[in-house]
Scaffold this motif. Structure first.
Motif, short mmCIF file in Angstrom:
data_model
loop_
_atom_site.label_atom_id
_atom_site.label_comp_id
_atom_site.label_asym_id
_atom_site.label_seq_id
_atom_site.Cartn_x
_atom_site.Cartn_y
_atom_site.Cartn_z
N LEU A 92 -22.61 41.44 89.45
CA LEU A 92 -21.20 41.61 89.78
C LEU A 92 -21.01 42.24 91.15
N GLY A 93 -21.94 43.09 91.56
CA GLY A 93 -21.87 43.65 92.91
C GLY A 93 -21.96 42.55 93.96
N GLU A 96 -8.68 43.13 93.57
CA GLU A 96 -9.84 43.77 92.97
C GLU A 96 -9.46 44.81 91.92
N LEU A 97 -8.42 45.57 92.21
CA LEU A 97 -8.03 46.63 91.28
C LEU A 97 -7.55 46.07 89.95
N ASP A 98 -6.96 44.89 89.96
CA ASP A 98 -6.55 44.26 88.70
C ASP A 98 -7.77 44.00 87.82
N SER A 99 -8.83 43.48 88.43
CA SER A 99 -10.04 43.22 87.66
C SER A 99 -10.73 44.52 87.27
N LEU A 100 -10.83 45.45 88.19
CA LEU A 100 -11.45 46.74 87.86
C LEU A 100 -10.76 47.37 86.66
N GLN A 101 -9.45 47.33 86.63
CA GLN A 101 -8.69 47.94 85.54
C GLN A 101 -9.10 47.36 84.18
N LEU A 102 -9.43 46.09 84.13
CA LEU A 102 -9.81 45.45 82.87
C LEU A 102 -11.14 45.96 82.33
N PRO A 110 -19.17 51.41 82.50
CA PRO A 110 -19.62 52.17 83.67
C PRO A 110 -20.39 51.33 84.70
N ALA A 111 -21.17 50.35 84.26
CA ALA A 111 -21.94 49.54 85.20
C ALA A 111 -21.00 48.71 86.08
N ILE A 112 -19.95 48.19 85.50
CA ILE A 112 -18.99 47.40 86.27
C ILE A 112 -18.22 48.30 87.21
N VAL A 113 -17.86 49.47 86.75
CA VAL A 113 -17.16 50.43 87.61
C VAL A 113 -18.06 50.79 88.81
N ALA A 123 -19.61 50.61 94.53
CA ALA A 123 -20.62 50.31 95.55
C ALA A 123 -20.04 49.42 96.66
N ASN A 124 -18.93 48.78 96.35
CA ASN A 124 -18.26 47.91 97.33
C ASN A 124 -16.94 48.49 97.82
N GLY A 125 -16.81 49.81 97.66
CA GLY A 125 -15.66 50.51 98.22
C GLY A 125 -14.38 50.40 97.43
N ILE A 126 -14.48 50.06 96.14
CA ILE A 126 -13.29 49.92 95.30
C ILE A 126 -13.38 50.94 94.18
#
Length: 73
Positions: A32-33, A47-53, A58-61, A66-69
């Motif tokens: 995913l990174g 990106e924040l819409d996907s992050l919120q899901l 923790p690995a996805i977060v 790692a990509n500044g989000i």
């Protein structure tokens, strides 16, 4: 103009598939990174819409971070 559909079209289905397959945290972070970096290069702007899901993974977060989000509470 941003790439607003990248989350629901590419990122979210891949993340869900990795979770369903029982992928390790290492595999999720790496895969995913790389995907996040590539989508950002194409001007991904939701990106924040996907992050919120996936805040409960923790690995996805970490892949996003790692990509500044980062998710700000």
């Amino acid at each position: 103009m941003g790439f607003g559909s990248a989350g629901m079209t590419f990122f979210d289905p891949v993340a869900r598939a990795l979770i369903a397959a029982g992928a390790s945290d290492e595999v999720k972070e790496q895969t995913l990174g790389d995907l996040i970096r590539n989508l950002q290069a194409e001007d991904w702007d939701t990106e924040l819409d996907s992050l919120q899901l996936f805040l409960d993974d923790p690995a996805i977060v970490r892949a996003f971070a790692a990509n500044g989000i980062d998710w700000e509470d």
